[in-house]
Write a protein that holds these residues in place. Structure first.
Motif, PDB file in Angstrom:
ATOM      1  N   UNK A  12      44.426  45.115  45.076  1.00 51.02           N
ATOM      2  CA  UNK A  12      43.397  44.417  45.818  1.00 51.02           C
ATOM      3  C   UNK A  12      43.049  45.289  47.027  1.00 51.02           C
ATOM      4  N   UNK A  13      41.779  45.377  47.357  1.00 56.83           N
ATOM      5  CA  UNK A  13      41.343  46.164  48.506  1.00 56.83           C
ATOM      6  C   UNK A  13      40.723  45.255  49.551  1.00 56.83           C
ATOM      7  N   UNK A  21      41.070  43.478  41.927  1.00 53.13           N
ATOM      8  CA  UNK A  21      41.214  44.776  41.282  1.00 53.13           C
ATOM      9  C   UNK A  21      40.000  45.165  40.442  1.00 53.13           C
ATOM     10  N   UNK A  22      39.334  44.177  39.853  1.00 50.72           N
ATOM     11  CA  UNK A  22      38.218  44.473  38.959  1.00 50.72           C
ATOM     12  C   UNK A  22      36.866  44.390  39.665  1.00 50.72           C
ATOM     13  N   UNK A  23      36.863  43.837  40.873  1.00 49.52           N
ATOM     14  CA  UNK A  23      35.600  43.634  41.562  1.00 49.52           C
ATOM     15  C   UNK A  23      34.925  42.320  41.237  1.00 49.52           C
ATOM     16  N   UNK A  24      35.567  41.496  40.441  1.00 51.61           N
ATOM     17  CA  UNK A  24      34.952  40.250  39.994  1.00 51.61           C
ATOM     18  C   UNK A  24      35.080  39.116  41.006  1.00 51.61           C
ATOM     19  N   UNK A  25      35.934  39.307  41.997  1.00 43.94           N
ATOM     20  CA  UNK A  25      36.165  38.259  42.988  1.00 43.94           C
ATOM     21  C   UNK A  25      36.215  38.858  44.380  1.00 43.94           C
ATOM     22  N   UNK A  59      27.718  40.908  55.108  1.00 44.09           N
ATOM     23  CA  UNK A  59      28.544  42.023  54.626  1.00 44.09           C
ATOM     24  C   UNK A  59      28.804  41.851  53.135  1.00 44.09           C
ATOM     25  N   UNK A  60      28.915  42.991  52.451  1.00 43.35           N
ATOM     26  CA  UNK A  60      29.244  42.992  51.035  1.00 43.35           C
ATOM     27  C   UNK A  60      30.295  44.062  50.761  1.00 43.35           C
ATOM     28  N   UNK A  61      31.391  43.645  50.152  1.00 44.39           N
ATOM     29  CA  UNK A  61      32.425  44.585  49.759  1.00 44.39           C
ATOM     30  C   UNK A  61      32.251  44.904  48.278  1.00 44.39           C
ATOM     31  N   UNK A  62      32.492  46.161  47.940  1.00 40.05           N
ATOM     32  CA  UNK A  62      32.408  46.576  46.540  1.00 40.05           C
ATOM     33  C   UNK A  62      33.392  47.716  46.318  1.00 40.05           C
TER      34      UNK A  62
END
Length: 119
Positions: free
Chosen positions: A33-34, A53-57, A68-71
């Motif tokens: 998780x980042x 981990x997958x970016x789905x959540x 803000x948007x994290x990706x």
């Protein structure tokens, strides 16, 4: 050994946008998780956003929701924080961090990147 290097900070005006990047090495990126944290002078470090981990959540602090948007790009071992409609209260040192899936034991970037928003 987890290594995280942040970049992209700088001096901006209120209302501007900025994108932060964090390049990771030393671990299997997709297992983690980042998160992006920030610390303003005289204040405790706070979680701004995190992504699974997958970016789905993703989750966000109330103060940055909608702005803000994290990706993440697992192929590039990179996590981003797109910051729009910046406010003076967003001024802080921003750190990226990584936590093994299923844990909250974050390891932080060493230097962070300074974001200063002028009014």
């Amino acid at each position: 050994q987890v290594q995280l290097v942040e970049s992209g900070g700088g001096l901006v005006q209120a209302g501007d946008s900025r994108r932060l990047s964090c390049v990771a090495s030393g671990f299997t990126f997709s297992y983690y998780t980042l998160g992006w944290f920030r610390q303003a002078p005289g204040k405790e470090r706070e979680l701004v956003a995190e992504i699974n981990w997958s970016g789905s959540s993703t989750t966000y602090a109330d103060s940055v929701k909608g702005r803000f948007t994290i990706s993440r790009d697992n192929a590039k071992y990179t996590v981003y924080l797109q910051m729009n409609s910046l406010k003076p209260e967003d001024t802080a040192v921003y750190y990226c961090a990584a936590a093994l899936r299923g844990t909250t034991n974050y390891k932080y970037g060493y230097q962070g990147t300074q974001v200063t928003v002028s009014s």
